[in-house]
Write an enzyme that holds these catalytic residues in place. Structure first.
Site, PDB file in Angstrom:
ATOM      1  N   HIS A 351      34.940  34.779  24.547  1.00 30.84           N
ATOM      2  CA  HIS A 351      35.465  33.436  24.803  1.00 30.84           C
ATOM      3  C   HIS A 351      36.753  33.123  24.080  1.00 30.84           C
ATOM      4  O   HIS A 351      37.242  32.001  24.161  1.00 30.84           O
ATOM      5  CB  HIS A 351      34.443  32.375  24.386  1.00 30.84           C
ATOM      6  N   LYS A 537      39.012  16.725  25.288  1.00 28.14           N
ATOM      7  CA  LYS A 537      38.566  18.069  24.912  1.00 28.14           C
ATOM      8  C   LYS A 537      38.493  18.101  23.400  1.00 28.14           C
ATOM      9  O   LYS A 537      38.945  17.176  22.736  1.00 28.14           O
ATOM     10  CB  LYS A 537      39.531  19.128  25.430  1.00 28.14           C
ATOM     11  N   ARG A 538      37.941  19.164  22.830  1.00 24.09           N
ATOM     12  CA  ARG A 538      37.944  19.251  21.377  1.00 24.09           C
ATOM     13  C   ARG A 538      39.366  19.176  20.839  1.00 24.09           C
ATOM     14  O   ARG A 538      40.311  19.623  21.497  1.00 24.09           O
ATOM     15  CB  ARG A 538      37.276  20.557  20.928  1.00 24.09           C
ATOM     16  N   LYS A 543      45.364  23.341  21.515  1.00 20.67           N
ATOM     17  CA  LYS A 543      45.237  22.518  22.722  1.00 20.67           C
ATOM     18  C   LYS A 543      46.363  21.482  22.824  1.00 20.67           C
ATOM     19  O   LYS A 543      46.568  20.863  23.853  1.00 20.67           O
ATOM     20  CB  LYS A 543      43.870  21.833  22.767  1.00 20.67           C
ATOM     21  N   THR A 645      37.253  24.470  31.173  1.00 21.62           N
ATOM     22  CA  THR A 645      36.416  24.069  32.305  1.00 21.62           C
ATOM     23  C   THR A 645      36.645  22.594  32.610  1.00 21.62           C
ATOM     24  O   THR A 645      36.398  22.148  33.726  1.00 21.62           O
ATOM     25  CB  THR A 645      34.917  24.285  32.012  1.00 21.62           C
ATOM     26  N   LYS A 649      36.790  20.239  36.294  1.00 21.22           N
ATOM     27  CA  LYS A 649      36.099  18.966  36.582  1.00 21.22           C
ATOM     28  C   LYS A 649      37.082  17.935  37.125  1.00 21.22           C
ATOM     29  O   LYS A 649      36.776  17.200  38.065  1.00 21.22           O
ATOM     30  CB  LYS A 649      35.425  18.429  35.307  1.00 21.22           C
TER      31      LYS A 649
HETATM   32  C1  PLP Z   1      33.825  20.247  30.002  1.00 17.93           C
HETATM   33  C2  PLP Z   1      33.628  19.797  28.619  1.00 17.93           C
HETATM   34  C3  PLP Z   1      34.315  20.410  27.575  1.00 17.93           C
HETATM   35  C4  PLP Z   1      35.330  21.516  27.794  1.00 17.93           C
HETATM   36  O1  PLP Z   1      36.601  20.932  28.005  1.00 17.93           O
HETATM   37  P1  PLP Z   1      37.944  21.815  27.965  1.00 17.93           P
HETATM   38  O2  PLP Z   1      38.983  20.860  28.452  1.00 17.93           O
HETATM   39  O3  PLP Z   1      37.749  22.938  28.923  1.00 17.93           O
HETATM   40  O4  PLP Z   1      38.159  22.241  26.579  1.00 17.93           O
HETATM   41  C5  PLP Z   1      34.105  19.961  26.291  1.00 17.93           C
HETATM   42  N1  PLP Z   1      33.259  18.955  26.036  1.00 17.93           N
HETATM   43  C6  PLP Z   1      32.584  18.324  27.018  1.00 17.93           C
HETATM   44  C7  PLP Z   1      31.656  17.212  26.675  1.00 17.93           C
HETATM   45  C8  PLP Z   1      32.732  18.723  28.341  1.00 17.93           C
HETATM   46  O5  PLP Z   1      32.043  18.111  29.306  1.00 17.93           O
END
Ligand code: PLP
Length: 804
Positions: A351, A537-538, A543, A645, A649
């Site tokens: 990952h 995101k985190r 990022k 991911t 979404k």
């Molecule tokens: C999808 C998701 C992530 C991943 O987000 P990235 O933008 O791909 O880093 C992290 N936290 C939650 C709660 C999510 O639903």
């Protein structure tokens, strides 16, 4: 069939009866939480029949099963998901209405199961949903953490971490299985002895033994009988191992194992406790697999034909030496036979390519905590070195050694001990082969493959965006629900102005829902006609939330100094948790909130520009945030985000990707076309070149670019905070450590891309078209597609058959 309630009337009767039986009071006198508990148990019991039939069918047909080992499962809430997958949602909703109740209130009662940090844990959760929905036998194996990842609050513009007590009212989905407990042994010493046949045996005298006790949750497939299991292990005391006088210490040590999710998914935690957690759920999970295999088959020889184990990152990689240990020590296998079984069964998903995030353990720690496992890892390393030497490749040994300079390299162990190594997006898998793991790719080219991540379109489209779902049904029928690639049918309508308008109306409704949430929880008014620009995101330097907020600062400065410069109204949404020990990340959160305060309260600009930081990013927050977005910010430094991911979404809900060519963004653009995404910034090759030639100098950008200078200076001149040292860490990281993630290098290109986004948005028809194309092309990113690829190419699973 007594626990079935397929009609509203039966449901109401059963529900009222069960509530009053459970609490010994009239239904009318019970509280919402009490009703929620009973309702949850009713749904779980309803699932019981399918759960049993699934287990029976697997045994009877000798179906191959997958076990997905992951330290994290970010499940979120399951109430709506389970009811919808069962096709019972409307029965329950209407039944509750008749009883004067609102199903939304019941939905809100459930705590998010936040047993994970972010993307990696959410991927595991999406995979569970797809496995069951595709009728594949695939189970999860993890820890039942008593506290999820911390709950984030913003106080005084800073992140505050509070415990996430997700089990406060229990967990209605789980079933406690004390009869299936497993002993897990730590520490102590190992004796070696030879039997009368000259065969070596070992005897482990541990100094710490705990009992792993499983809690099982049913994983309900979409409109199918298949019901798999997510097994969460709790640690309990082992009565026989308690030393009198040491009771308190022992209790604490046991409790600690399952107390917390490690709040960090990007750096190897040098904590012994983490290693204990890893071995704990690995050992328990393997024991269960072996036992249930031997219930059906007389031998473990055929394990690779009947069981696949997928390692979600390196956290569960102890599966490899642990399975070797069990086969050799408990079942008398010779090394070579055991090794054939292990490598035939285990596969590994990588990952990350970030060096600091590749897990390593001091060998001393491994030796003292897991003496027998350590011996096996040493032997794997010894034999691997022999193999490398035999192939005439000893010159690469330093780059591939499992044990090096007193450290155990977990990724190396994972690659050597499995038959498949996959990355999670095309670009990422390519970087593994060309760069990070290139020596291994020479040794074992056949092992390396790609499985681009996906998301379950059920949770992220059907259930969290019912408005869009129903419009899609009206437009293209409902085949996309079971076959998400049928979203492509929407391509026939992308130029139809009536359809465009209706989709814009749905987006408007979702924006209103988010605006209402922001008003209710933060008391901030946002303009639903502004562009909703989201980065959730985190929080991590790579990022580049910093690049985003720098652009906000830039737009603000320009509007303040140029009376004729006004942007199209825009609301920038941020949502992100920072690891509690990650000071720089916490300072970036602070900066965002300082900027928000100033910008939102400036009457000259605040009808054009707003900044909203939504606290406690979690699955439930994501479910209302992402589908309200017009713009999806995916702006990581090229080469650093393995896949992402979140990007998928947003796309599935019609947002435009504003992104770098990184992770799965590359594949998103490949599908929608350059003209339906907004790509900017340095490419991986550019960055490699800059690094290679050592030619990036952040001061060149500072000195030659007025806009950059104005922003950087503002960090320390009182613009945002009267304390000039408030953002010292950010300033130093950028300017004194030469901007490791190329924020300033990409700044102009990003600002330009943002202005292009605005131009596109002003043309409503064109924007709608782009949104429709993004939705139409998003079916590929359903985790159903991802899971089919894993099932066909790595696990070799066939669907469960319920026929006699
Ligand atoms: C999808 C998701 C992530 C991943 O987000 P990235 O933008 O791909 O880093 C992290 N936290 C939650 C709660 C999510 O639903």
């Amino acid at each position: 069939m007594s626990n079935r309630f397929d009609s509203k009337e039966v449901f109401k009767e059963r529900f009222k009866l069960e509530v009053s039986e459970m609490y010994g009071r009239n239904f009318e006198e019970t509280s919402s939480i009490e009703r929620y508990q009973v309702l949850g148990h009713m749904i779980r019991d309803y699932v019981g029949i399918n759960w049993r039939e699934t287990k029976n069918a697997i045994k009877k047909k000798e179906t191959k099963q997958l076990y997905y080992f992951s330290m994290e499962f970010l499940m979120g809430r399951l109430f709506t998901n389970n009811l919808m997958n069962l096709g019972l949602y409307d029965v329950v909703k209407e039944g509750l209405e008749d009883l004067g109740m609102d199903i939304n209130e019941m939905e809100e009662m459930e705590s998010d199961a936040g047993l994970g940090n972010g993307g990696l844990g959410r991927l595991a959760a999406c995979f569970m949903d797809s496995l069951a929905s595709l009728n594949l036998a695939g189970h999860g194996n993890c820890i039942r953490y008593r506290y999820g990842l911390f709950k984030q609050k913003i106080e005084n513009k800073r992140q505050v971490e509070l415990p996430d007590c997700w089990l406060k009212y229990g967990n209605v989905w789980e079933v406690w299985k004390p009869q299936h407990s497993v002993e897990v042994k730590f520490g102590g010493s190992v004796d070696l002895y030879m039997d009368h046949m000259g065969k070596f045996h070992t005897n482990h005298n541990p100094d710490f033994v705990v009992r792993a006790v499983p809690y099982d949750e049913p994983i309900v497939g979409y409109h199918t009988k298949t019901t798999n299991t997510l097994r969460l292990w709790d640690a309990e005391i082992d009565e026989a191992s308690v030393n009198s006088g040491q009771l308190n210490k022992y209790l604490n040590d046991v409790m600690a194992i399952t107390a917390n999710v490690y709040p960090d998914d990007s750096t190897a935690e040098g904590k012994k406790l983490r290693l204990k957690q890893e071995y704990f759920f690995v050992c328990a999970g393997i024991d269960q697999i072996i036992r249930s295999h031997l219930q059906v088959y007389p031998t473990l020889d055929n394990l690779p034909e009947k069981v696949a184990i997928q390692l979600n990152d390196t956290h569960p990689v102890l599966v490899i030496p642990e399975l070797m240990r069990v086969l050799m020590d408990d079942y008398n296998y010779e090394w070579d036979d055991a090794w054939r079984i292990v490598t035939g069964t285990v596969a590994y998903t990588n990952h990350t390519v970030m060096a600091e995030a590749l897990e390593k353990w001091p060998q001393d720690t491994v030796r003292s905590l897991l003496p027998r496992i350590n011996m096996i890892i040493e032997e794997i390393n010894r034999r691997f070195q022999f193999e490398v030497d035999h192939k005439g490749l000893l010159h690469i040994w330093n780059n591939v050694a499992i044990i090096k300079e007193g450290q155990v390299h977990m990724a190396h162990l994972a690659i050597v001990g499995s038959h498949s190594v996959n990355g999670v997006a095309k670009l990422h898998s390519q970087i593994l082969v060309d760069d990070v793991m290139k020596e291994f790719a020479v040794l074992y080219p056949e092992r390396f493959n790609n499985k681009t991540n996906g998301i379950t379109h059920r949770r992220w489209l059907l259930y969290s965006n019912p408005q869009l779902t129903s419009l899609l049904e009206d437009t293209i029928g409902d085949s996309f629900k079971t076959n998400p690639e049928d979203l492509e049918k929407l391509m026939d309508y992308v130029d139809d102005p009536i359809i465009q308008n209706r989709f814009m109306e749905v987006k408007h409704q979702r924006k209103q829902i988010l605006a209402d949430y922001v008003k209710k929880t933060l008391d901030i008014d946002v303009d639903v006609n502004s562009i909703f620009d989201c980065q959730a995101k985190r929080l991590h330097a790579y990022k580049r939330q910093l690049l985003n907020i720098f652009c906000v600062m830039h737009l603000y400065f320009r509007m303040k100094s140029e009376p004729n410069f006004r942007i199209y109204p825009r609301t920038f949404f941020f949502s992100a948790k920072a690891a509690p020990s990650y000071e720089l990340a916490k300072e970036i959160i602070k900066l965002i909130n300082f900027v928000a305060e100033k910008v939102n309260n400036d009457p000259e600009t605040n009808s054009f520009l707003k900044v909203v930081f939504i606290p406690n990013y979690s699955v439930s927050v994501a479910e209302i945030l992402l589908n309200a977005a017009d713009v999806s910010e995916q702006i990581s430094t090229a080469g650093k985000e393995a896949s992402g991911t979140g990007n998928m979404k947003y796309m599935m809900n019609g947002a435009l990707t504003l992104g770098t060519l990184d992770g799965a963004n590359v594949e998103i653009v490949e599908r929608v076309g350059q003209e339906n995404a907004q790509i900017f910034g340095l490419h991986v090759e550019d960055i490699n070149e800059l690094k290679h030639q050592n030619s990036y100098n952040v001061w060149d950008f500072y000195n030659s670019n007025y806009n950059v200078r104005r922003i950087v200076d503002s960090l320390a001149n009182g613009t945002w905070s009267s304390n000039h040292d408030e953002f010292r860490l950010i300033y130093n990281d950028l300017m004194l450590r030469n901007d490791e993630f190329f924020v300033l290098a990409d700044f102009d290109s990003y600002v330009y891309a943002q202005s292009q986004v605005e131009q596109r948005y002003r043309d409503r028809g064109r924007w709608a078209r782009t949104m429709l194309i993004n939705i139409a092309k998003s079916g590929y990113f359903s985790s159903d597609r991802t899971i089919k690829e894993y099932a066909d190419e790595i696990w070799h699973l066939t669907p469960i058959s319920f026929e006699d």
